[in-house]
Write an enzyme that holds these catalytic residues in place. Structure first.
Site, PDB file in Angstrom:
ATOM      1  CG  ASP A   1      40.007  -9.087  82.826  1.00 46.16           C
ATOM      2  OD1 ASP A   1      41.024  -8.086  82.701  1.00 46.16           O
ATOM      3  OD2 ASP A   1      38.880  -8.767  83.548  1.00 46.16           O
TER       4      ASP A   1
ATOM      5  CD  GLU B   1      37.719  -5.235  88.679  1.00 42.37           C
ATOM      6  OE1 GLU B   1      37.467  -4.298  88.192  1.00 42.37           O
ATOM      7  OE2 GLU B   1      39.079  -5.253  88.436  1.00 42.37           O
TER       8      GLU B   1
HETATM    9  C1  FRU Z   1      39.213  -6.562  85.208  1.00 48.02           C
HETATM   10  C2  FRU Z   1      37.989  -5.996  84.836  1.00 48.02           C
HETATM   11  C3  FRU Z   1      36.723  -6.843  85.040  1.00 48.02           C
HETATM   12  C4  FRU Z   1      35.792  -6.397  83.688  1.00 48.02           C
HETATM   13  C5  FRU Z   1      36.929  -6.098  82.695  1.00 48.02           C
HETATM   14  C6  FRU Z   1      36.292  -5.154  82.010  1.00 48.02           C
HETATM   15  O1  FRU Z   1      40.484  -6.088  84.596  1.00 48.02           O
HETATM   16  O2  FRU Z   1      37.908  -4.707  85.218  1.00 48.02           O
HETATM   17  O3  FRU Z   1      36.202  -6.427  86.310  1.00 48.02           O
HETATM   18  O4  FRU Z   1      34.742  -7.405  83.456  1.00 48.02           O
HETATM   19  O5  FRU Z   1      38.021  -5.987  83.476  1.00 48.02           O
HETATM   20  O6  FRU Z   1      37.183  -4.932  80.653  1.00 48.02           O
END
Ligand code: FRU
Length: 500
Positions: A24, A207
């Site tokens: 992300d 998320e």
């Molecule tokens: C989204 C996610 C978020 C988390 C991160 C962990 O892709 O699952 O919710 O904070 O990636 O790397």
């Protein structure tokens, strides 16, 4: 940067880390002439691992300078996704008014608590910088928002300053709802409300939320948009981004919207959120050009993952004036990469039309714009038409419109995903859309192993990656059962990593 940035699938106009794993985008904030891009990063390998925040800055959203890792795991856990703001009034007391601190909000994900199967795995934390984001100090009072105990998934804080109530608001993903909290100083937070149990897609965990205002084009209305990423449960399988249009009164987000709306109908645009403080009031989003379905299986050895192009978001009235649609278009800074242009005029296609020979720069990243004129087709109008990218091995990807199904689509079933074992990769992704009127505008941005497709003024967007055994260097228009007429142009986009 240190990498050669010229490996087979290495994007030339997109951000990717020099080496190892990225997911992300995090901490998107504009300050003092720089767009900051932090990202979920595992600096040891090209697979997901204990998360850090990698860091890069750009003045034009295209050319990026890599900076040292901003945040690394500690005894409280891994550093998961989050956001950043400029604390102009120094409400936090962590800087001064003369030198306002940059504040970063992130989730601590505690692997020990996870192993012990506790529900309190995730909590929210704060870090600050008073040197233009170059170094970061974790706040001594972390966590600033401990896990309430009822949500195993409790993460991805996105903070903004709410003018009307003069306080900070955070949107937080909690299982399959979004919770809002408020704070006067970014350190102590009070619960406000929850949204979403009875709305939208629930095929997975919610998320990376984002809440912001947008004007509705052609009206004097302004609405609030809540972005919610979800994994799995997306329209193309795996992860995707949904959105809700409604109102926020400083406490509660409400929306009359009953339909589940997706920002991008391709498979590879996830965890997208927007920059705070972007100049000119622009709302600019960037996503991770990947999908959790197969993110770990990608055939990139030295690095893994790229971001989408930064996109400017807009709102328009929905079909027949009902509801609203979120539009996405590549930011205008992309034009800064323009090299040669070839005009494509009066194209009549009945079957296939190979454009490759007309494009001397076909090995570069391409910006292909087409206007299909449905009334100008000779004979009967094709049932399906579009653009095919292919190689000499017979592998190809089709970006098309299907008039019978009334949907745009990307067909990745023959894109040569041998390197990628996941069967879900080879699929057709569709974006239902009724084309009204005589003409429809298309734009494709192609960068070695990805295509970003925008149509109908950005009302449709689809992002897909592909890993053919040889890069696609043939560009054709195709039709089925009839013909089509198009005008357009194709422009070379110059590499931001390997300037010629
Ligand atoms: C989204 C996610 C978020 C988390 C991160 C962990 O892709 O699952 O919710 O904070 O990636 O790397």
């Amino acid at each position: 940067f240190s990498g050669p940035y010229n490996e087979m699938y290495r994007p030339q106009i997109h951000f990717s880390p020099a080496e190892h794993w990225m997911n992300d985008p995090n901490g998107l904030v504009y300050y003092d002439g720089e767009y900051h891009l932090f990202y979920q990063y595992y600096p040891e390998k090209s697979v997901w691992g204990p998360m850090h925040w990698g860091h890069a800055v750009s003045r034009d959203l295209m050319h990026w300078e890599h900076l040292p890792i901003a945040l690394a795991p500690d005894s409280l856990g891994y550093i998961f996704s989050g956001s950043a703001v400029v604390d102009w009034e120094n409400t936090s007391g962590l800087g001064t008014k003369e030198n306002p601190p940059l504040l970063a909000f992130f989730t601590y994900h505690n692997p020990d608590a996870e192993q012990a199967k506790k529900t309190t795995v995730e909590s929210q934390a704060l870090a600050y910088s008073t040197d233009r984001g170059r170094t970061w100090t974790k706040y001594a009072g972390n966590p600033i928002l401990p896990n309430p105990g009822d949500a195993r998934d409790f993460r991805d804080p996105k903070v903004f300053w709410h003018k009307a109530s003069s306080r900070w608001i955070v949107s937080l993903a909690c299982g399959d709802e979004i919770r809002f909290y408020a704070s006067p100083d970014c350190k102590s937070w009070t619960y406000l409300s929850s949204f979403g149990r009875d709305r939208g897609g629930h095929g997975g965990v919610w998320e990376c939320p984002d809440l912001f205002q947008l004007p509705v084009a052609g009206t004097d209305e302004t609405k609030w948009v809540l972005i919610v990423n979800i994994n799995p449960g997306g329209p193309a399988g795996g992860s995707a981004t949904q959105y809700f249009v409604g109102d926020f009164d400083g406490k509660t987000f409400t929306s009359p919207q009953r339909e589940t709306l997706w920002m991008d109908h391709g498979a590879d645009n996830y965890a997208g959120v927007t920059w705070s403080e972007a100049p000119d009031g622009r709302r600019i989003l960037i996503g991770w050009m990947n999908n959790w379905l197969y993110a770990g299986d990608k055939p990139c050895v030295t690095w893994s993952g790229a971001m989408t192009l930064p996109r400017e978001l807009g709102l328009v009235p929905g079909p027949d004036g009902k509801g609203y649609l979120l539009t996405s278009t590549p930011v205008r800074e992309l034009d800064g990469l323009r090299g040669e242009t070839v005009m494509l005029k009066g194209l009549q296609v009945d079957g296939t039309l190979d454009l490759t020979k007309r494009i001397p720069f076909v090995r570069s990243a391409l910006d292909l714009r087409l206007t299909f004129d449905l009334a100008a087709a000779k004979g009967s109008l094709a049932t399906r038409y579009g653009v095919r990218l292919s190689n000499s091995k017979g592998e190809h990807i089709d970006i098309g419109y299907d008039r019978n199904r009334q949907a745009f689509y990307i067909d990745r079933t023959h894109a040569g995903s041998k390197a990628l074992p996941v069967k879900e990769f080879a699929a057709v992704h569709t974006a239902p859309f009724v084309v009204k009127g005589q003409t429809v505008d298309w734009r494709l941005v192609i960068d070695r192993a990805s295509v970003e497709f925008f149509a109908a003024g950005g009302r449709v967007s689809m992002t897909d990656v592909f890993y053919p055994s040889e890069l696609f260097r043939t560009v054709e228009l195709f039709t089925e059962k009839g013909s089509i007429h198009a005008d357009g142009e194709v422009t070379q986009l110059q590499s931001v990593w390997n300037p010629s």
